[in-house]
Design an enzyme around this catalytic site. Structure first.
Site, PDB file in Angstrom:
ATOM      1  N   GLU A  18       0.237  -1.195   0.413  1.00 56.19           N
ATOM      2  CA  GLU A  18       0.227   0.014  -0.483  1.00 56.19           C
ATOM      3  C   GLU A  18       0.999   1.498  -0.137  1.00 56.19           C
ATOM      4  OE1 GLU A  18      -3.432   0.829   2.870  1.00 56.19           O
ATOM      5  OE2 GLU A  18      -1.715   2.378   3.376  1.00 56.19           O
ATOM      6  N   TYR A  50      -6.652   6.881  -0.456  1.00 52.84           N
ATOM      7  CA  TYR A  50      -7.576   7.786  -0.862  1.00 52.84           C
ATOM      8  C   TYR A  50      -7.788   8.816   0.103  1.00 52.84           C
ATOM      9  CZ  TYR A  50     -11.431   9.846  -3.723  1.00 52.84           C
ATOM     10  OH  TYR A  50     -12.118  10.965  -4.304  1.00 52.84           O
ATOM     11  N   ARG A 108     -15.732   2.693   2.914  1.00 50.65           N
ATOM     12  CA  ARG A 108     -17.055   4.145   3.238  1.00 50.65           C
ATOM     13  C   ARG A 108     -15.775   5.319   3.122  1.00 50.65           C
ATOM     14  NH1 ARG A 108     -18.516   4.467   9.280  1.00 50.65           N
ATOM     15  NH2 ARG A 108     -16.955   5.286   9.592  1.00 50.65           N
ATOM     16  N   GLN A 177      -7.294  -4.664   7.752  1.00 52.37           N
ATOM     17  CA  GLN A 177      -6.931  -3.625   8.473  1.00 52.37           C
ATOM     18  C   GLN A 177      -5.102  -4.989   8.626  1.00 52.37           C
ATOM     19  OE1 GLN A 177      -6.065  -1.008   8.765  1.00 52.37           O
ATOM     20  NE2 GLN A 177      -7.941   0.299   9.889  1.00 52.37           N
TER      21      GLN A 177
HETATM   22  P1  FAD Z   1     -17.644  -0.536   5.454  1.00 50.67           P
HETATM   23  O1  FAD Z   1     -18.189  -2.143   5.119  1.00 50.67           O
HETATM   24  O2  FAD Z   1     -19.363   0.540   4.450  1.00 50.67           O
HETATM   25  O3  FAD Z   1     -18.712  -0.228   7.347  1.00 50.67           O
HETATM   26  C1  FAD Z   1     -18.317   0.597   8.236  1.00 50.67           C
HETATM   27  C2  FAD Z   1     -19.426   0.244   9.133  1.00 50.67           C
HETATM   28  O4  FAD Z   1     -20.959  -0.076   8.884  1.00 50.67           O
HETATM   29  C3  FAD Z   1     -18.978  -1.060  10.265  1.00 50.67           C
HETATM   30  O5  FAD Z   1     -19.338  -1.272  11.535  1.00 50.67           O
HETATM   31  C4  FAD Z   1     -19.918  -2.220   9.387  1.00 50.67           C
HETATM   32  O6  FAD Z   1     -19.761  -3.085  10.424  1.00 50.67           O
HETATM   33  C5  FAD Z   1     -20.689  -1.158   9.588  1.00 50.67           C
HETATM   34  N1  FAD Z   1     -21.996  -1.927   8.230  1.00 50.67           N
HETATM   35  C6  FAD Z   1     -21.746  -2.277   7.569  1.00 50.67           C
HETATM   36  N2  FAD Z   1     -22.855  -2.705   6.173  1.00 50.67           N
HETATM   37  C7  FAD Z   1     -24.393  -2.057   7.630  1.00 50.67           C
HETATM   38  C8  FAD Z   1     -25.917  -2.769   7.594  1.00 50.67           C
HETATM   39  N3  FAD Z   1     -25.753  -3.380   6.346  1.00 50.67           N
HETATM   40  N4  FAD Z   1     -25.960  -1.639   8.285  1.00 50.67           N
HETATM   41  C9  FAD Z   1     -25.283  -2.040   9.220  1.00 50.67           C
HETATM   42  N5  FAD Z   1     -24.158  -1.450   9.698  1.00 50.67           N
HETATM   43  C10 FAD Z   1     -23.228  -1.872   8.297  1.00 50.67           C
HETATM   44  N6  FAD Z   1      -9.890   4.839   4.778  1.00 50.67           N
HETATM   45  C11 FAD Z   1      -9.709   5.756   3.993  1.00 50.67           C
HETATM   46  O7  FAD Z   1     -10.044   7.120   4.115  1.00 50.67           O
HETATM   47  N7  FAD Z   1      -8.968   6.046   2.539  1.00 50.67           N
HETATM   48  C12 FAD Z   1      -8.074   4.741   2.355  1.00 50.67           C
HETATM   49  O8  FAD Z   1      -7.701   5.016   1.660  1.00 50.67           O
HETATM   50  C13 FAD Z   1      -8.359   3.428   3.125  1.00 50.67           C
HETATM   51  N8  FAD Z   1      -8.012   2.821   2.697  1.00 50.67           N
HETATM   52  C14 FAD Z   1      -8.156   1.475   3.498  1.00 50.67           C
HETATM   53  C15 FAD Z   1      -7.661   0.185   3.292  1.00 50.67           C
HETATM   54  C16 FAD Z   1      -7.730  -1.031   4.212  1.00 50.67           C
HETATM   55  C17 FAD Z   1      -7.138  -1.968   3.645  1.00 50.67           C
HETATM   56  C18 FAD Z   1      -8.277  -1.327   5.005  1.00 50.67           C
HETATM   57  C19 FAD Z   1      -8.840  -2.337   5.791  1.00 50.67           C
HETATM   58  C20 FAD Z   1      -9.080   0.213   5.203  1.00 50.67           C
HETATM   59  C21 FAD Z   1      -8.616   1.486   4.648  1.00 50.67           C
HETATM   60  N9  FAD Z   1      -9.425   2.386   5.494  1.00 50.67           N
HETATM   61  C22 FAD Z   1      -9.337   3.534   4.506  1.00 50.67           C
HETATM   62  C23 FAD Z   1     -10.388   3.046   6.586  1.00 50.67           C
HETATM   63  C24 FAD Z   1     -11.533   2.741   6.003  1.00 50.67           C
HETATM   64  O9  FAD Z   1     -12.272   3.074   5.340  1.00 50.67           O
HETATM   65  C25 FAD Z   1     -12.797   2.628   7.644  1.00 50.67           C
HETATM   66  O10 FAD Z   1     -12.013   1.248   8.487  1.00 50.67           O
HETATM   67  C26 FAD Z   1     -13.890   2.747   7.464  1.00 50.67           C
HETATM   68  O11 FAD Z   1     -14.401   3.353   9.089  1.00 50.67           O
HETATM   69  C27 FAD Z   1     -14.903   1.626   7.203  1.00 50.67           C
HETATM   70  O12 FAD Z   1     -14.672   1.631   5.800  1.00 50.67           O
HETATM   71  P2  FAD Z   1     -15.344   0.476   5.452  1.00 50.67           P
HETATM   72  O13 FAD Z   1     -15.172   0.319   3.867  1.00 50.67           O
HETATM   73  O14 FAD Z   1     -14.561  -1.333   5.916  1.00 50.67           O
HETATM   74  O15 FAD Z   1     -16.799   0.173   5.424  1.00 50.67           O
END
Ligand code: FAD
Length: 290
Positions: A18, A50, A108, A177
């Protein structure tokens, strides 16, 4: 090449990294140095973060295109739903399609560590919606984030696993993560299996580089740092070089344990530091059967 095809075709585990898009001329120089090292290493893909806060968004696009064109590093563009309308996401994905970029990490987003610490919810509130959009309308290969210890916003680990399983039914692969207990990763994969999902989950590995950064990252991501890791690193709190060495050893040991357990690859959160990543690569390369 699409990451799902890469995983299918590879006879062993992948090694990926990354990178952060630069924000200043100093970080631009550091990235240039790292890229000159990485272009000589057998790296299967490079993902580019991003900024949900907005400061580095164009830099992400530029770096994705640069990695594709100038360096032989297969890029995976991170993109977040936070603060974006559907029309904005469509425009960004359209630009990537026009440049032949095939891989996306749909997220997200998190508020930035520095600054206001706030960000706006986008028109899509969850990563799964962006994953669906990028697959259905742009035929991209889509990865998503997985959280071995559960995501801090979720009400329980069980709920989080259900949401991850839902996301992975749409997406092609996940990257986790960072974490320091291999059992947390193995439990995550096992829980997904029980929910009927067997898509590849690539563990994300972060070598702690300083005590304060580790604590900040752990707080932001909700990752628990095991007492054994704290005990190992704390003595070097005031000795940056020794801390870095001990942190790299922690990352190498974890990578080797996971590779032995048969993971599809290891994804190194480089923080644009070439030397640590190179040390990890040198230590694990014998376990990347190609
Ligand atoms: P989601 O999958 O949308 O989940 C967010 C929350 O909502 C979780 O608690 C989940 O359990 C809950 N949820 C999901 N679906 C539902 C539903 N139907 N009903 C109720 N709750 C629900 N962040 C950045 O800003 N930029 C980056 O470039 C970046 N890169 C990353 C790379 C990796 C490998 C990882 C692991 C994380 C990265 N992040 C980045 C951080 C990430 O954006 C955060 O962890 C963020 O808080 C959650 O993202 P997500 O995509 O897992 O969200």
């Amino acid at each position: 090449m699409k990451i799902n095809d890469l995983i299918k075709r590879s006879s062993g585990a992948l090694f990926s990294i990354e990178l952060w898009p630069p924000r200043t001329s100093t970080s631009e120089r550091k990235l240039a140095e790292a890229l000159s090292v990485f272009s000589h290493v057998d790296i299967d893909f490079a993902s580019i973060t991003y900024g949900a806060g907005g400061s580095t968004r164009d830099n992400t696009h530029d770096l994705v295109i640069k990695l594709d064109r100038q360096f032989n590093l297969n890029p995976v563009a991170h993109l977040v739903t936070a603060s974006h309308s559907e029309a904005e996401l469509r425009a960004i994905l359209g630009r990537y399609r026009d440049h032949g970029i095939e891989n996306l990490l749909a997220l997200r987003g998190d508020p930035p560590i520095e600054g206001s610490g706030r960000f706006e919810v986008g028109e899509f509130s969850r990563a799964i919606q962006l994953a669906e959009f990028a697959k259905d309308e742009f035929s991209m290969c889509v990865g998503v984030a997985a959280h071995p210890g559960g995501h801090p916003d979720s009400c329980s680990l069980e709920e989080d696993r259900k949401h991850l399983a839902e996301k992975l039914r749409v997406a092609d692969f996940a990257i986790t993560q960072f974490f320091y207990r291999s059992s947390d990763y193995l439990r995550l994969v096992d829980d997904l299996m029980h929910l009927g999902v067997d898509k590849p989950v690539i563990p994300g590995i972060m070598a702690p580089t300083s005590y304060s950064t580790l604590q900040k990252m752990a707080q932001l991501s909700g990752t628990e740092i095991p007492a054994t890791v704290v005990e190992r690193l704390q003595p070097y709190e005031d000795s940056p070089e020794d801390f870095k060495k001990a942190g790299t050893e922690v990352a190498i040991e974890l990578s080797l344990t996971l590779l032995e357990a048969g993971v599809p690859g290891v994804h190194i959160f480089t923080m644009n530091q070439a030397s640590t990543t190179l040390d990890i690569f040198e230590a694990v390369k014998g376990n990347l059967l190609r």
